[in-house]
Enzyme design. Structure first.
Site, PDB file in Angstrom:
ATOM      1  CD  GLU A 499      70.072  38.706  42.688  1.00  0.00           C
ATOM      2  OE1 GLU A 499      69.912  39.590  41.827  1.00  0.00           O
ATOM      3  OE2 GLU A 499      69.211  37.848  42.951  1.00  0.00           O
ATOM      4  CD  GLN A 614      69.549  41.886  47.132  1.00  0.00           C
ATOM      5  OE1 GLN A 614      69.841  41.776  45.953  1.00  0.00           O
ATOM      6  NE2 GLN A 614      68.405  41.449  47.630  1.00  0.00           N
TER       7      GLN A 614
END
Ligand code: BGC
Length: 787
Positions: A499, A614
């Protein structure tokens, strides 16, 4: 401080504790020691109130929208656990006087919370106190509490107030209208509250009973009804060294409960009456009997699901997997497939109770291979959300079903639009995930196919799965655009799992997964055509598959899939990632708090850097593991890990699995350990907003898909175990095609036992050989040479 080794005897590696009271750090144990049963979740706040407490009681699926400008969320229901306790005129508070010994523990085996301490009041009087609590796994509406107090410095006048407090809010948002309050027979308090927008009625009951040194005591209450509050105060004199025990039994029912709708048409009066009747009979049983019924359910769960790890080290790994399994059960609304799993389960306000891809990719696999009917329920939840997904697709000018990034009850998009501060402008940052994080549609398709392959549940596919796949494939086929220069379909302006990269083109993960979903749908339709012509006809009539197939085929064949680069084997995460400048991320990576980078840089600045929140490419290497060679995996794992802060708890477990897959045993174990410590570890601030649901599913995946190296691809089961060197053995259940297998691994051998005769022959590939499992299979295998 947390302690992990205090469980003894049958509680060894089943119990963890907090030693010493820390009023500033209540959030940690409120969350990690939360109680629940999938129907409700209760944070483990102390009975007596503190400034830094967050008292939460959530009931799955009872979403409410406070006002138009805010996202729908799970409302914080009335509090049932608070008690004001006054001992000899001094209010019990561990922030005053002295606390001599303090231990708060959660027993994962029985689901019981205990808190014991010796309190010396400001006036120097000593009291020994013990509090017990559980939320029933047997009767999903019930919870029980017990308090035992012994005055040690002479006789004492004990006074306590206990009832139901509807003044609770979600960070200030009061989700409930004031409702009926009533005390029955001077004993049972009832409070009704109704959500302001979704009109869900909650009916809560609570009642107390007492014993002095084991003998029942009759006390007359002072009854109080106030604004959003009903309760009773009691007092009595407790002789020195005597034990006064107070039991409080409580219940929660709502108009959204499946049983509230059964039979006659719903009315609040009926719900009040029925739940009161049920409460009366349960209250009569008392704490010990109710706890024992609940503990029996926990026992059944553990008998079915327990994983045992024999390690040379302490028992932390064993405890960590049980901790994960405990929370996986209490976060999951296994009683009702209308509800999904929240990213923080039912343990905190974080993410508002919404469901994300966390459910399908991180949590569902655990249930699929432990209790498959629960996995089916989770997919049914997505099936019920199809109309919301169709609406989102249509609103965005696409076909088929575009699943929302965050969902609550209706299946509509619920992602909030504004988030944390932009440190450059001081304004709130726009959250683009609800608009652009679209891989969730492919993730759901992936879970549907995995479910079908692992269970052989054709009825589910015929009734629901096929429709979901067809609509998802149609979405992707309308989402792509043709790129003349590449002579390929491309996916522009998207967000992948990482993100920290918004508005990017051709996110490798999304492109590959979209292609995978379309291809799986084509194959499913062709197999229907061949083997189930009636169903094919029905699907074709409803969805016009024949008209869609051509487009699907074209897109599946020509969707741009970023391939490993010649020279360094790197798969570009998106069209521009590898061209961006890098910064030193060590300070953020090593920090105890997450997303620290956004306190130094704006999100737009972070988007311009080679910095990942991530696993993204690494996620792809895991989900579609058979498409990539070990060399490609090794190169990308090493490169992208060096750019990844792991600011999402979903990241670590995935890194562990990919590292296991390429034989990097120590790295895999290190990531597993870090994933295990996200909630259970020593960082006392990590869990304030609630448990990290996905990471707990990830812990199970690290063990089963990583260390045991199980692959369940295209209906074939294979194993390449790579046990951590510190582990001596690992034993776990694994349900495959209707048969429960017990798999036991050591560094020398693999033993697989089928617990019941299998309805279909089970073949397992180990190394290069395929074995047929009859009742028991033992294969000697040196896992040290096992890659
Ligand atoms: C992660 C998402 C995840 C969500 C809920 C976010 O921080 O980036 O991948 O789905 O949290 O857990």
């Amino acid at each position: 401080m947390l302690q992990y080794g205090l469980g003894i005897g049958e509680d060894q590696n089943w119990l963890f504790s907090e030693n010493g009271f820390q009023g500033e750090l209540l959030g940690k144990t409120e969350t990690i020691m939360a109680l629940g049963n999938g129907y409700m979740g209760l944070r483990s706040s102390p009975e007596e109130s503190y400034l830094k407490q967050t008292r939460n009681l959530f009931v799955a699926g009872t979403f409410n929208k406070f006002d138009d400008g805010e996202a729908t969320e799970l409302p914080n229901a009335a509090d049932l656990t608070e008690m004001e306790i006054v001992l000899g005129g001094e209010r019990l508070s561990l922030e005053s006087g002295r606390v001599h010994v303090y231990q708060k523990s959660l027993n994962l085996r029985t689901g019981e919370l205990t808190r014991e301490f010796l309190w010396e009041s400001p006036k120097g009087r000593k009291y020994s106190c013990r509090f017990l609590r559980f939320v029933s796994l047997d009767n999903l509406h019930m919870l029980g509490m017990r308090m035992e107090i012994t005055p040690l410095s002479g006789e004492c006048e004990l006074r306590w107030t206990s009832g139901i407090n509807g003044q609770m809010t979600n960070s200030g948002a009061q989700h409930f209208h004031e409702g009926i309050k009533r005390i029955y027979d001077k004993e049972i308090a009832q409070l009704v509250q109704t959500t302001t927008q979704s009109n869900i009625d909650f009916v809560l009951h609570a009642a107390n009973r007492w014993e002095l040194d084991g003998e029942p005591l009759a006390l007359k209450p002072e009854m109080n009804i106030g604004r959003r509050k009903v309760g009773m105060s009691y007092s009595c004199t407790v002789p020195a060294a005597s034990v006064i025990a107070v039991e409080k039994i409580a219940s929660v029912n709502t108009s959204r409960d499946a049983e509230a709708m059964q039979g006659e048409a719903y009315s609040l009066d009926m719900l009040r009456e029925k739940s009161l009747q049920a409460f009366r009979s349960n209250f009569g049983k008392g704490y010990a009997a109710l706890l024992s019924d609940s503990a029996a359910r926990w026992k059944a769960y553990w008998d079915n699901a327990d994983i045992t790890i024999e390690s040379e080290e302490d028992g932390f790994d064993q405890l960590a997997v049980r901790f994960a399994q405990y929370h996986l059960l209490i976060m999951t609304p296994h009683h009702d497939s209308r509800y999904g799993i929240g990213a923080k389960g039912l343990t905190g306000e974080g993410y508002k109770g919404h469901s994300f891809w966390d459910s399908e990719i991180f949590i569902l696999p655990y249930f699929l291979h432990t209790m498959p009917s629960i996995a089916k329920g989770l997919l049914e939840y997505r099936y019920l959300g199809l109309d919301g997904a169709r609406l989102k697709a249509a609103d965005n000018g696409y076909e088929g079903a575009m699943y929302p990034w965050e969902t609550a009850f209706t299946g509509k998009e619920e992602t909030p639009v504004w988030g944390a501060v932009n440190v450059l402008t001081g304004k709130a940052t726009k959250i683009w995930s609800g608009f652009l994080e679209q891989h969730i549609s492919a993730d759901i398709a992936f879970a549907v196919v995995k479910y079908a392959q692992a269970t052989g549940d054709e009825a589910f596919m015929d009734a629901m799965g096929a429709e979901m796949l067809i609509e998802i494939a149609s979405f992707w086929a309308s989402r792509v655009v043709w790129d003349e220069s590449r002579q390929a379909y491309v996916i522009l302006n998207i967000i992948g799992p990482d993100e920290y990269k918004e508005h990017i083109d051709n996110n490798a993960f999304s492109n590959y997964m979209a292609q995978w979903a379309i291809q799986a749908t084509i194959e499913l339709c062709l197999s229907y055509q061949e083997t189930k012509p009636d169903i094919y006809r029905r699907l074709n009539e409803t969805f016009g598959i024949e008209d869609r197939l051509d487009q699907w085929r074209k897109v599946a064949a020509r969707l741009y899939l970023p391939s490993p680069r010649a020279g360094d084997n790197l798969i570009p995460q998106d069209d521009t990632y590898l061209t961006k400048p890098s910064i030193d991320i060590a300070p953020y990576k090593n920090s105890a708090s997450v997303q620290g980078i956004l306190r130094d840089y704006s999100r737009d600045q972070v988007i311009g850097m080679q910095v990942s929140k991530q696993a993204d490419v690494v996620m792809l290497l895991y989900l579609l593991q058979n498409r990539f060679s070990n060399e490609v995996k090794a190169a990308n794992l090493s490169y992208y890990e060096s750019k990844t802060i792991h600011d999402s708890s979903l990241s670590m477990a995935v890194h562990s699995i990919v590292a296991s897959g390429i034989g990097e045993r120590e790295t895999a174990y290190e990531f597993f350990r870090q994933a295990s410590e996200i909630d259970l570890g020593a960082n006392m601030k990590s869990s304030d907003a609630g448990i990290h649901s996905a990471s707990l599913g990830g812990i199970w995946k690290c063990i089963v898909f990583g260390f045991a190296g199980i692959q369940a691809e295209n209906g074939e089961l294979s194993m390449t175990p790579r046990l951590p060197s510190k582990w001596k053995s690992l034993r776990f259940p694994f349900v495959w095609k209707g048969t429960r297998l017990q798999i036991e691994l050591t560094h020398e051998q693999i033993a697989i036992e089928a617990e019941s005769p299998s309805p279909v022959p089970i073949d397992v590939r180990i190394g290069h050989q395929v074995y047929r499992l009859e009742d028991r299979l033992t294969v000697s295998y040196s896992s040290a040479q096992g890659s």
